[in-house]
Design a protein around this motif. Structure first.
Motif, mmCIF file in Angstrom:
data_model
loop_
_atom_site.group_PDB
_atom_site.id
_atom_site.type_symbol
_atom_site.label_atom_id
_atom_site.label_comp_id
_atom_site.label_asym_id
_atom_site.label_seq_id
_atom_site.Cartn_x
_atom_site.Cartn_y
_atom_site.Cartn_z
ATOM 1 N N GLU A 30 0.834 -1.205 0.000
ATOM 2 C CA GLU A 30 0.000 0.000 0.000
ATOM 3 C C GLU A 30 0.860 1.244 0.000
ATOM 4 O OE1 GLU A 30 -1.294 1.195 4.330
ATOM 5 O OE2 GLU A 30 -1.932 -0.843 3.841
ATOM 6 N N PHE A 31 0.281 2.327 -0.488
ATOM 7 C CA PHE A 31 0.987 3.589 -0.601
ATOM 8 C C PHE A 31 0.150 4.669 0.061
ATOM 9 C CE2 PHE A 31 2.215 0.920 -4.069
ATOM 10 C CZ PHE A 31 3.588 1.047 -4.092
ATOM 11 N N PRO A 32 0.543 5.151 1.243
ATOM 12 C CA PRO A 32 -0.263 6.126 1.954
ATOM 13 C C PRO A 32 -0.219 7.529 1.354
ATOM 14 C CG PRO A 32 1.736 5.685 3.162
ATOM 15 C CD PRO A 32 1.705 4.726 2.000
ATOM 16 N N CYS A 33 0.729 7.837 0.489
ATOM 17 C CA CYS A 33 0.907 9.210 0.012
ATOM 18 C C CYS A 33 0.575 9.371 -1.459
ATOM 19 C CB CYS A 33 2.342 9.677 0.269
ATOM 20 S SG CYS A 33 2.746 9.784 1.991
ATOM 21 N N GLY A 34 -0.528 8.849 -1.933
ATOM 22 C CA GLY A 34 -0.884 9.094 -3.321
ATOM 23 C C GLY A 34 -1.618 7.928 -3.942
ATOM 24 N N HIS A 68 2.278 -2.441 -11.054
ATOM 25 C CA HIS A 68 3.330 -3.067 -10.265
ATOM 26 C C HIS A 68 4.579 -2.199 -10.291
ATOM 27 C CE1 HIS A 68 0.878 -6.627 -9.957
ATOM 28 N NE2 HIS A 68 0.709 -6.601 -11.261
ATOM 29 N N PRO A 69 4.544 -1.051 -9.616
ATOM 30 C CA PRO A 69 5.711 -0.163 -9.657
ATOM 31 C C PRO A 69 6.867 -0.748 -8.857
ATOM 32 C CG PRO A 69 4.152 0.626 -8.055
ATOM 33 C CD PRO A 69 3.502 -0.531 -8.750
ATOM 34 N N VAL A 70 8.053 -0.425 -9.276
ATOM 35 C CA VAL A 70 9.243 -0.804 -8.529
ATOM 36 C C VAL A 70 9.583 0.365 -7.622
ATOM 37 C CG1 VAL A 70 11.680 -1.383 -8.693
ATOM 38 C CG2 VAL A 70 10.068 -2.258 -10.392
ATOM 39 N N GLU A 71 9.801 0.068 -6.372
ATOM 40 C CA GLU A 71 10.191 1.105 -5.419
ATOM 41 C C GLU A 71 11.684 1.037 -5.178
ATOM 42 O OE1 GLU A 71 7.809 0.594 -1.869
ATOM 43 O OE2 GLU A 71 6.751 2.394 -2.477
ATOM 44 N N TYR A 72 12.260 2.188 -4.909
ATOM 45 C CA TYR A 72 13.687 2.284 -4.634
ATOM 46 C C TYR A 72 13.889 2.873 -3.246
ATOM 47 C CZ TYR A 72 14.045 1.444 -9.590
ATOM 48 O OH TYR A 72 13.932 0.887 -10.835
ATOM 49 N N ASP A 73 14.634 2.175 -2.434
ATOM 50 C CA ASP A 73 15.009 2.663 -1.118
ATOM 51 C C ASP A 73 16.215 3.564 -1.334
ATOM 52 O OD1 ASP A 73 16.257 3.056 1.340
ATOM 53 O OD2 ASP A 73 15.724 1.072 2.083
ATOM 54 N N VAL A 74 16.048 4.859 -1.130
ATOM 55 C CA VAL A 74 17.144 5.797 -1.379
ATOM 56 C C VAL A 74 17.872 6.175 -0.094
ATOM 57 C CG1 VAL A 74 16.188 6.666 -3.513
ATOM 58 C CG2 VAL A 74 15.589 7.790 -1.381
ATOM 59 N N GLY A 75 17.523 5.511 1.002
ATOM 60 C CA GLY A 75 18.268 5.695 2.241
ATOM 61 C C GLY A 75 17.678 6.752 3.145
ATOM 62 N N HIS A 76 18.404 7.020 4.218
ATOM 63 C CA HIS A 76 18.003 8.050 5.179
ATOM 64 C C HIS A 76 18.490 9.386 4.644
ATOM 65 C CE1 HIS A 76 16.798 9.736 8.968
ATOM 66 N NE2 HIS A 76 17.948 10.367 9.032
ATOM 67 N N VAL A 77 17.593 10.304 4.456
ATOM 68 C CA VAL A 77 17.944 11.584 3.856
ATOM 69 C C VAL A 77 17.826 12.670 4.929
ATOM 70 C CG1 VAL A 77 17.479 13.184 1.961
ATOM 71 C CG2 VAL A 77 17.083 10.747 1.652
ATOM 72 N N GLU A 78 18.926 12.932 5.618
ATOM 73 C CA GLU A 78 18.958 13.929 6.690
ATOM 74 C C GLU A 78 18.556 15.314 6.181
ATOM 75 O OE1 GLU A 78 18.881 14.968 10.408
ATOM 76 O OE2 GLU A 78 19.484 12.950 9.831
ATOM 77 N N GLU A 79 18.971 15.642 4.937
ATOM 78 C CA GLU A 79 18.660 16.940 4.345
ATOM 79 C C GLU A 79 17.151 17.170 4.266
ATOM 80 O OE1 GLU A 79 19.991 19.463 0.391
ATOM 81 O OE2 GLU A 79 20.164 17.280 0.378
ATOM 82 N N LEU A 80 16.397 16.097 4.054
ATOM 83 C CA LEU A 80 14.948 16.215 3.959
ATOM 84 C C LEU A 80 14.373 16.758 5.257
ATOM 85 C CD1 LEU A 80 12.302 15.698 2.422
ATOM 86 C CD2 LEU A 80 12.354 13.377 3.319
ATOM 87 N N PHE A 81 14.949 16.353 6.366
ATOM 88 C CA PHE A 81 14.429 16.783 7.655
ATOM 89 C C PHE A 81 14.981 18.143 8.069
ATOM 90 C CE2 PHE A 81 14.191 12.182 7.519
ATOM 91 C CZ PHE A 81 12.833 12.031 7.695
ATOM 92 N N SER A 82 16.182 18.497 7.639
ATOM 93 C CA SER A 82 16.748 19.789 8.018
ATOM 94 C C SER A 82 16.282 20.918 7.105
ATOM 95 C CB SER A 82 18.274 19.722 8.037
ATOM 96 O OG SER A 82 18.784 19.439 6.753
ATOM 97 N N ARG A 130 7.320 7.639 0.202
ATOM 98 C CA ARG A 130 6.897 7.359 1.569
ATOM 99 C C ARG A 130 8.134 7.140 2.423
ATOM 100 N NH1 ARG A 130 6.559 1.744 2.937
ATOM 101 N NH2 ARG A 130 7.282 0.460 1.219
ATOM 102 N N LEU A 131 7.927 7.194 3.729
ATOM 103 C CA LEU A 131 8.972 6.838 4.680
ATOM 104 C C LEU A 131 8.667 5.447 5.202
ATOM 105 C CD1 LEU A 131 9.506 10.099 6.745
ATOM 106 C CD2 LEU A 131 11.104 9.036 5.163
ATOM 107 N N ALA A 132 9.687 4.596 5.268
ATOM 108 C CA ALA A 132 9.545 3.247 5.805
ATOM 109 C C ALA A 132 10.703 3.021 6.771
ATOM 110 C CB ALA A 132 9.571 2.216 4.682
ATOM 111 N N ASP A 133 10.380 2.909 8.038
ATOM 112 C CA ASP A 133 11.405 2.710 9.067
ATOM 113 C C ASP A 133 12.492 3.783 9.010
ATOM 114 O OD1 ASP A 133 10.128 0.385 10.013
ATOM 115 O OD2 ASP A 133 11.070 -0.796 8.428
ATOM 116 N N GLY A 134 12.075 5.038 8.787
ATOM 117 C CA GLY A 134 13.017 6.154 8.754
ATOM 118 C C GLY A 134 13.792 6.286 7.459
ATOM 119 N N ARG A 135 13.484 5.458 6.480
ATOM 120 C CA ARG A 135 14.178 5.511 5.194
ATOM 121 C C ARG A 135 13.208 5.977 4.112
ATOM 122 N NH1 ARG A 135 19.033 3.189 5.258
ATOM 123 N NH2 ARG A 135 19.016 2.540 3.082
#
Length: 136
Positions: free
Chosen positions: A9-13, A19-33, A116-121
């Motif tokens: 499921e996708f909560p943001c849209g 069948h989209p492929v999702e990419y985990d792009v990691g923890h993005v500190e800049e997004l929060f700052s 989306r965020l998944a476990d902080g990523r």
């Protein structure tokens, strides 16, 4: 390290494709700052601008469809982004042109990706084309 995941499921849209492929792009500190970050996504490392507002997370290809300007420093208000080059405004949810240079906007919509965020990523599902972008 990037990994591909397939969520249920996708909560943001809305669904961008069956069948989209999702990419985990990691923890993005800049997004929060900064409230935004440009991240390379997918095998071609497409530059995607991810924006965090009170209305949620949004992801768009980091390129204004009017003249190709980067949107990294564009003004964001609620769920609207305004390109600094010619002041075209786009809805971050749908990519739709909502105003801008001249009285009749004549450029294509932004390409919108699911995020989306998944476990902080940060996880991004790339739209395959403008037709696959979520619509409001």
């Amino acid at each position: 390290m990037k990994r591909t995941i397939y969520p249920e499921e996708f909560p943001c849209g809305t669904v961008a494709s069956d069948h989209p492929v999702e990419y985990d792009v990691g923890h993005v500190e800049e997004l929060f700052s900064r409230g935004r970050a440009v991240v390379p996504v997918g095998p071609d490392e497409l530059p995607v601008l991810v924006v965090k507002t009170r209305r949620g997370l949004f992801a768009v290809t980091n390129r204004c469809p009017h003249r190709g300007a980067s949107l990294d420093d564009a003004e964001v208000s609620r769920s609207t982004i305004t390109c600094a080059l010619h002041e075209y405004r786009f809805d971050l949810r749908s990519g739709r042109v909502t105003g801008g240079w001249g009285t009749r906007p004549t450029c294509d919509p932004l390409v919108v990706h699911r995020v989306r965020l998944a476990d902080g990523r940060l996880v991004v599902a790339l739209a395959r084309s403008r037709a696959d972008s979520p619509r409001a």
